[in-house]
Each structure stands twice: as C-alpha cells, then as structure tokens.
Design an enzyme around this catalytic site. Structure first.
Site, short mmCIF file in Angstrom:
data_model
loop_
_atom_site.label_atom_id
_atom_site.label_comp_id
_atom_site.label_asym_id
_atom_site.label_seq_id
_atom_site.Cartn_x
_atom_site.Cartn_y
_atom_site.Cartn_z
N THR A 38 9.27 9.12 -4.14
CA THR A 38 8.27 8.35 -4.88
C THR A 38 6.86 8.71 -4.43
O THR A 38 5.98 8.97 -5.27
CB THR A 38 8.51 6.84 -4.64
OG1 THR A 38 9.88 6.58 -4.90
CG2 THR A 38 7.65 5.99 -5.52
N GLY B 149 15.21 -1.23 -5.11
CA GLY B 149 14.80 -0.04 -4.37
C GLY B 149 13.76 -0.32 -3.29
O GLY B 149 13.10 0.58 -2.81
N LYS C 22 5.04 0.07 12.90
CA LYS C 22 3.66 -0.02 12.41
C LYS C 22 2.78 -0.74 13.43
O LYS C 22 1.63 -0.35 13.67
CB LYS C 22 3.64 -0.75 11.06
CG LYS C 22 4.34 0.02 9.94
CD LYS C 22 4.58 -0.87 8.74
CE LYS C 22 5.25 -0.14 7.59
NZ LYS C 22 5.74 -1.04 6.56
#
Ligand code: HSE
Length: 429
Positions: free
Chosen positions: A15, A190, A208
């Site tokens: 993507t 997804g 992160k």
C-alpha cells in the site's frame, strides 16, 4: 550529491510503496519547482511482480533482487518499504549504505532494534537515513523532534501511536461489542499487521515509542526498556465501567525523562473523557509533547494509510534532495548515562476488575491483601454472575504499581479468582 536529479529506487510495493509511486508522479513538477531537483524513480522491486496493485508498474525498471538494487550505481536513494518479516530489509539497508546510498525507510521495528548500528554506518558513509513514515504515518513528528523543538528540554511525551488498537477500543465503546468481535473486523479491513501481536500486544507502539524517546530526550535507543502490555484482555465491561466513572480506555504510550531517569511504557490506561487524548477515535494517532519552552504541544492525525504514509516518505526524499536532512536520527546526547526506570515508582490510582467465587468472606480476604500492601480502595461495586460467581469492580487511591502487583499476586494465590484480574492505571492527563 551535486546534481539536479535524485535517482530513487523503491523496494516493497504494498500500500505505502504504491502510494509513493503515485505521489512522486503527481508531485514531480511541484518538487522540482520547490527544490530545483527532480526525483526520478529509476527502479522498483517487490516480492511478487504479478500481484494486483492500484498502480501500473510497467513504466518502471523492475529488479527482482533487492540486494542488486542496493548495489546499483544508478540509484542515489533507496526507499525501503518491505517490513521486518525476514532479514531482507536489514541486509538491503546495510548493503545500500555501504554502497553510498541514502535510505528512506518506514521500518519501525527494524529501526527500533538496529537504528543505532544503521546510524553509525550512515555517518561513516556520509549518507542520510530518514524515517518520518516509521512513526505515526502522516504526522511529521520525527522532524518536529529533530528540528522544530530542538531548543526545548523535553520532559515527557505521550499519546496513542497504534491506530489498530485505537480503532478496536473506539469501536468496542461506540458499538458495545466485545474485543474478539471487533478484532476480527479490524483484520478483515486490513488494519492489523500480519503478525497481530505487534498491534494488539503493544509491540508496535513500543517500537515507535523507543524511536520517539531517543529523539526527544537524547538518550540511546532502548527498546528493551519499554514496559509493554497489550489490549486483548480488555472487555466491553471494562470500557463501560470506565465510562461510568468518567474515563475512556486507550492504549497509551508514555515516555518520561526526569532526574536522569527514563521511564517508557505502553499499556492500556483510563484517560479522563475530557482529555485531548480521549477525543482521538478510530485509527487516528495523537502525540503530546511537554517541552520547557513550548509547554504542552499536541499533534494529531492519520497514523497509517496510503496517502499519509506516502506523504511522509516523499517528504524525506524532498529533504534529502534539498540537503536539509540530518544524516541520522540519534542526534542527542551521546554521553547519556541516565538510568532506565523500569520499576515504575510513579504513584497512580488503578481500576481493577475481578471475577470471583461468590462465597462468604471472599471480599474480606481480597481487601485484606490490598490493605496489607498499603492499597486503599476508593470505589467498589459487586455485580452477581450466574453459577455463584461475581464481578467486583473497584478503583484504588494512589499507590505505586509495585505494591499493586504484589497485592494482585497475593490475591491470585488465594484461589478466589475465576480468571486473571484486570488492572488498568488511571492516567490523569
Ligand atoms: N499497525 C500500525 C498501526 C500501522 O495500527 O498504527 C502504522 O504504523
């Protein structure tokens, strides 16, 4: 890099990779006008050439082996978007840096583990290593910490940095649905990483957070120092009970650096409903930074998705093209010797849920254990369940987590609990 063209290769065409191709095409002239440099996509690579994609890849030179691209003399910068499922990304980044290529990557898990060694290598080879897309998708938080807030002594940062967990918790609350049900929906949409533990186990947030805290505080990367807990034990009952006392449940990532002690934690927290953190719904991310000069500054936006993440990737390419980039991300205090505070000495109130055998004396035994660990109950209610069981919901007055953990261990040993007790810190932010 004294030329008017920067030759780019993209490895990984999922993507985000497809989004980067689209954006490079759409913004080509704009980027050239603004920087005087043309970003030219000269090669692409992915696992499967024939996979159905939202873009036509036929105009671009396809190179099957990512390592070959990393050595290609025609390529100036590698955009690595293959993720951390095997060792490929690591090898590609090292090989590319060794061959004098700049790196743009969104690979949060790899950076959280190996960022320091990439940094050293990048410095040695005088190339740029950029990773705006690795944290919070479209929110430009890396640049903010590296550049915009550079003169601020930052004491704390916290926020919601995993969109999937926030989507699940928000949906559970809005629709009164159980965790497993909403988790399946998130998977169908997804949203969930191919290894779901990364999201729901809090590990993605920990990756992160480790990156953000080393930038914010100038410490070295310390992924192992992030105390990490996920959301899969949170039930709709916890969300409803939190709501009744004025809170929402969020998977909160927090890093604090005070008196040379670094505390990094990812865990579900009860957050007061009127806090900006509690207003963030769905897959949106939010990060609050407390700096000496700026006070509290809050950044919120899409934490994932094609457009936002591609926007961050391309912004890194533009920064390299404009040569505004720092070569590395660990630009803080190399002599940092602060201790990691893993004992969590902070005092907080807690929300607790027990499923108990409904027998005489059970609550007395349970509260006795809390009392002997110095924990005082603030509110308490019991709800009967079938088969001589009961749910006991309570909140405590302030205590340190160490005491609470001891009390919960002692309570478990009493064999009065039908399932593992749930404990969630109440975070007053
Ligand atoms: N799995 C991540 C999330 C994707 O849900 O936030 C973006 O890093």
């Amino acid at each position: 890099m004294n030329k008017s063209k920067l030759n780019v290769a993209i490895i990984g065409l999922g993507t985000v990779g497809s989004g980067v191709i689209k954006l490079l095409k759409r913004q080509k002239n704009n980027i050239k006008n603004r920087t005087g440099i043309e970003l030219e996509l000269v090669a692409i690579s992915a696992k499967n050439k024939r996979k159905k994609r939202s873009i036509d890849i036929s105009p671009y030179r396809w190179i099957a082996s990512p390592i070959t691209i990393a050595r290609d003399p025609d390529v100036d910068v590698i955009v690595e978007l293959i993720g951390d499922m095997d060792n490929t990304a690591r090898k590609v980044i090292k090989e590319a840096i060794n061959n004098g290529k700049h790196i743009v990557t969104a690979n949060k898990s790899l950076l959280a583990k190996e960022g320091s060694s990439f940094e050293e290598l990048a410095k040695k080879k005088s190339v740029f290593l950029r990773y705006e897309a690795a944290v919070a998708g479209g929110i430009p938080i890396i640049k903010v910490l590296q550049d915009s807030l550079i003169v601020n002594k930052i004491s704390k940062l916290y926020g919601v940095i995993n969109g999937t967990c926030n989507f699940i918790l928000t949906k559970m609350e809005a629709e009164g649905r159980e965790y497993t049900d909403v988790f399946s929906e998130a998977q169908q949409l997804g949203y969930v990483e191919s290894d779901p533990r990364l999201d729901i186990g809090g590990i993605d947030s920990a990756h992160k957070l480790a990156l953000l805290s080393c930038l914010a505080f100038g410490t070295s990367l310390d992924l192992k120092g992030v105390k990490t807990e996920g959301i899969d034990h949170i039930s709709i009952e916890d969300i409803d009970e939190a709501h009744l006392i004025g809170y929402k449940i969020k998977l909160l990532a927090t890093a604090e650096y005070q008196k040379k002690l670094l505390r990094q934690e990812v865990s579900p927290k009860l957050i007061r409903k009127d806090s900006p953190i509690a207003q963030v719904n769905g897959s949106t991310n939010i990060i609050a930074i407390e700096g000496e000069e700026i006070g509290t500054t809050i950044f919120s936006g899409p934490g994932a998705g094609m457009g936002p993440t591609a926007s961050s990737v391309v912004s890194d390419l533009v920064a390299i093209a404009s040569r505004k980039s720092k070569s590395t991300f660990l630009n803080g205090d190399k002599n940092f010797s602060g201790k990691r505070d893993k004992t969590l000495t902070k005092e907080s109130s807690f929300y607790l849920r027990f499923v108990l055998k409904d027998k005489p004396g059970v609550i007395a035994r349970l509260s006795g254990k809390l009392g002997s660990c110095g924990i005082s109950i603030n509110q308490m209610k019991q709800k009967p369940l079938p088969k001589q069981k009961a749910t006991l919901i309570m909140t405590t007055h302030k205590t340190v987590r160490k005491n609470l953990e001891k009390a919960l261990n002692d309570i478990r040993r009493l064999k009065i609990c039908e399932q593992r007790p749930v404990s969630i810190e109440i975070e007053e932010i």
